[in-house]
Scaffold this motif. Structure first.
Motif, PDB file in Angstrom:
ATOM      1  N   MET A  79     102.254 -29.043  34.440  1.00 52.28           N
ATOM      2  CA  MET A  79     102.966 -30.125  34.853  1.00 52.28           C
ATOM      3  C   MET A  79     103.613 -30.504  35.882  1.00 52.28           C
ATOM      4  SD  MET A  79     103.986 -30.765  30.241  1.00 52.28           S
ATOM      5  CE  MET A  79     104.755 -32.336  30.936  1.00 52.28           C
ATOM      6  N   PHE A  80     104.344 -29.689  36.226  1.00 47.76           N
ATOM      7  CA  PHE A  80     104.923 -30.081  37.777  1.00 47.76           C
ATOM      8  C   PHE A  80     104.155 -29.661  38.705  1.00 47.76           C
ATOM      9  CE2 PHE A  80     106.080 -27.497  41.360  1.00 47.76           C
ATOM     10  CZ  PHE A  80     106.800 -28.102  42.080  1.00 47.76           C
ATOM     11  N   LEU A  81     102.844 -29.150  38.816  1.00 48.11           N
ATOM     12  CA  LEU A  81     102.037 -28.798  40.103  1.00 48.11           C
ATOM     13  C   LEU A  81     100.900 -30.519  39.923  1.00 48.11           C
ATOM     14  CD1 LEU A  81     100.704 -25.582  39.184  1.00 48.11           C
ATOM     15  CD2 LEU A  81     101.700 -26.245  40.873  1.00 48.11           C
ATOM     16  N   VAL A  82     100.774 -31.098  38.768  1.00 49.84           N
ATOM     17  CA  VAL A  82     100.058 -32.169  38.455  1.00 49.84           C
ATOM     18  C   VAL A  82     101.083 -32.848  39.463  1.00 49.84           C
ATOM     19  CG1 VAL A  82      99.044 -34.234  37.081  1.00 49.84           C
ATOM     20  CG2 VAL A  82      98.255 -31.772  36.460  1.00 49.84           C
ATOM     21  N   ALA A  83     102.141 -33.432  38.628  1.00 50.87           N
ATOM     22  CA  ALA A  83     103.101 -34.442  39.294  1.00 50.87           C
ATOM     23  C   ALA A  83     103.267 -33.926  40.628  1.00 50.87           C
ATOM     24  CB  ALA A  83     104.937 -34.322  38.502  1.00 50.87           C
ATOM     25  N   SER A  84     104.074 -32.805  41.165  1.00 48.55           N
ATOM     26  CA  SER A  84     104.056 -32.378  42.393  1.00 48.55           C
ATOM     27  C   SER A  84     102.918 -32.790  43.480  1.00 48.55           C
ATOM     28  CB  SER A  84     103.732 -30.984  42.433  1.00 48.55           C
ATOM     29  OG  SER A  84     104.724 -31.149  44.074  1.00 48.55           O
ATOM     30  N   SER A  85     101.755 -32.563  43.009  1.00 52.91           N
ATOM     31  CA  SER A  85     100.310 -33.244  43.584  1.00 52.91           C
ATOM     32  C   SER A  85     100.254 -34.619  44.152  1.00 52.91           C
ATOM     33  CB  SER A  85      99.256 -32.817  43.601  1.00 52.91           C
ATOM     34  OG  SER A  85      99.164 -33.201  42.403  1.00 52.91           O
ATOM     35  N   THR A  86     101.062 -35.228  42.666  1.00 50.79           N
ATOM     36  CA  THR A  86      99.680 -36.806  42.699  1.00 50.79           C
ATOM     37  C   THR A  86     101.465 -37.162  43.435  1.00 50.79           C
ATOM     38  OG1 THR A  86      99.418 -36.505  40.928  1.00 50.79           O
ATOM     39  CG2 THR A  86      99.956 -38.711  41.149  1.00 50.79           C
ATOM     40  N   ALA A  87     102.519 -36.638  43.549  1.00 49.83           N
ATOM     41  CA  ALA A  87     103.671 -36.917  44.157  1.00 49.83           C
ATOM     42  C   ALA A  87     103.954 -36.844  46.105  1.00 49.83           C
ATOM     43  CB  ALA A  87     104.833 -36.647  43.603  1.00 49.83           C
ATOM     44  N   ILE A 117      92.411 -39.693  38.551  1.00 50.38           N
ATOM     45  CA  ILE A 117      92.887 -38.241  37.731  1.00 50.38           C
ATOM     46  C   ILE A 117      92.562 -38.663  36.016  1.00 50.38           C
ATOM     47  CG2 ILE A 117      94.673 -37.152  36.539  1.00 50.38           C
ATOM     48  CD1 ILE A 117      95.926 -37.540  39.492  1.00 50.38           C
ATOM     49  N   LEU A 118      92.092 -39.231  35.272  1.00 50.22           N
ATOM     50  CA  LEU A 118      92.671 -39.510  34.485  1.00 50.22           C
ATOM     51  C   LEU A 118      90.834 -39.662  34.316  1.00 50.22           C
ATOM     52  CD1 LEU A 118      95.512 -41.281  32.933  1.00 50.22           C
ATOM     53  CD2 LEU A 118      94.928 -38.885  32.927  1.00 50.22           C
ATOM     54  N   GLU A 119      90.686 -40.352  34.868  1.00 57.01           N
ATOM     55  CA  GLU A 119      88.807 -40.825  34.616  1.00 57.01           C
ATOM     56  C   GLU A 119      88.000 -39.473  33.682  1.00 57.01           C
ATOM     57  OE1 GLU A 119      86.459 -41.168  38.342  1.00 57.01           O
ATOM     58  OE2 GLU A 119      86.757 -39.392  38.899  1.00 57.01           O
ATOM     59  N   SER A 120      88.437 -38.001  33.892  1.00 60.83           N
ATOM     60  CA  SER A 120      87.319 -37.146  33.365  1.00 60.83           C
ATOM     61  C   SER A 120      87.494 -37.310  31.965  1.00 60.83           C
ATOM     62  CB  SER A 120      87.683 -35.747  33.747  1.00 60.83           C
ATOM     63  OG  SER A 120      89.089 -35.154  33.555  1.00 60.83           O
ATOM     64  N   LEU A 121      88.815 -38.291  31.208  1.00 63.35           N
ATOM     65  CA  LEU A 121      89.002 -38.003  29.681  1.00 63.35           C
ATOM     66  C   LEU A 121      88.441 -39.441  28.985  1.00 63.35           C
ATOM     67  CD1 LEU A 121      93.535 -37.315  30.110  1.00 63.35           C
ATOM     68  CD2 LEU A 121      91.475 -35.361  29.750  1.00 63.35           C
ATOM     69  N   SER A 122      88.318 -39.199  28.299  1.00 60.76           N
ATOM     70  CA  SER A 122      87.612 -40.231  27.016  1.00 60.76           C
ATOM     71  C   SER A 122      89.463 -41.656  26.871  1.00 60.76           C
ATOM     72  CB  SER A 122      87.168 -40.305  25.437  1.00 60.76           C
ATOM     73  OG  SER A 122      88.179 -39.391  25.070  1.00 60.76           O
ATOM     74  N   ASP A 123      89.328 -42.636  25.943  1.00 58.68           N
ATOM     75  CA  ASP A 123      89.816 -43.488  25.913  1.00 58.68           C
ATOM     76  C   ASP A 123      90.831 -42.982  25.008  1.00 58.68           C
ATOM     77  OD1 ASP A 123      89.308 -45.301  27.893  1.00 58.68           O
ATOM     78  OD2 ASP A 123      88.004 -46.834  26.487  1.00 58.68           O
ATOM     79  N   ALA A 124      89.871 -42.162  23.920  1.00 64.83           N
ATOM     80  CA  ALA A 124      90.961 -41.626  22.959  1.00 64.83           C
ATOM     81  C   ALA A 124      91.699 -39.894  23.025  1.00 64.83           C
ATOM     82  CB  ALA A 124      90.453 -41.115  21.430  1.00 64.83           C
ATOM     83  N   GLU A 125      91.087 -39.706  24.312  1.00 65.25           N
ATOM     84  CA  GLU A 125      91.900 -38.497  24.676  1.00 65.25           C
ATOM     85  C   GLU A 125      93.323 -38.576  25.521  1.00 65.25           C
ATOM     86  OE1 GLU A 125      88.545 -34.623  25.557  1.00 65.25           O
ATOM     87  OE2 GLU A 125      88.120 -36.865  27.372  1.00 65.25           O
TER      88      GLU A 125
END
Length: 192
Positions: free
Chosen positions: A36-44, A141-149
């Motif tokens: 979670m840190f890696l995702v947050a850090s790279s996005t930030a 980042i979230l485009e690979s997930l469905s709405d339900a996911e």
């Protein structure tokens, strides 16, 4: 390799048969907080590469801008809590926003020591521009997930945030005590 009986289920530590060396089976790349840190850090960092050069904002100042934009009138202490920032970073960030003309401090009505932070019209314009870029990044980042996911992810993150807040409130000693009770790790002792 032979696992100790009390650690077999957790897989926390492997011990060689000769007993000379113990090797933790911990994998940082599979540890959820780190991921979670890696995702947050790279996005930030990606977002900072936009607003830093364009507006001269630090990451702390951006967070303060976003917090004050969504919740005008917060004190610096409230901003610290909302943004997981220390008082020094908040003080410097507010000063930067005020200097740039993006925020103003308003003295409290009943207590002049209290200072409420509010964005200026220019601050709201900057915030809106950065939010558009941030939302585009989130969508990518979230485009690979469905709405339900995505909904499931939000629900899971809500539960994880609550559990994390509970662990923080209890302190590391209590968390280590839980691990001791489950016989996952060697006995932890407090140095206090």
């Amino acid at each position: 390799m032979q696992l100790k009986d009390n650690q077999r289920e957790s897989g926390a530590v492997e011990e060689r048969e000769d007993g000379k060396a113990a090797k933790p089976s911990f994998r940082l790349d599979r540890w959820i907080p780190y991921r979670m840190f890696l995702v947050a850090s790279s996005t930030a960092e990606l977002l900072a590469s936009y607003y830093g050069p364009r507006y001269g904002l630090s990451q702390a100042s951006w967070r303060i801008l976003a917090i004050a934009g969504g919740r005008p009138g917060l004190s610096s202490k409230e901003i610290c809590h909302a943004g997981a920032l220390d008082q020094f970073a908040v003080s410097r960030g507010i000063a930067q926003l005020v200097t740039l003309g993006f925020a103003q401090r308003n003295a409290g009505v009943g207590d002049r020591r209290f200072s409420a932070v509010e964005l200026t019209p220019e601050g709201y314009k900057v915030l809106e521009e950065i939010v558009v870029i941030g939302q585009a990044m989130e969508a990518r980042i979230l485009e690979s997930l469905s709405d339900a996911e995505r909904e499931s992810l939000h629900a899971m993150l809500d539960r994880i945030e609550d559990a994390c807040a509970g662990a923080v409130a209890r302190g590391w000693q209590a968390v280590a005590g839980d691990a001791n009770s489950a016989k996952l790790f060697p006995q932890f002792t407090s140095s206090e």
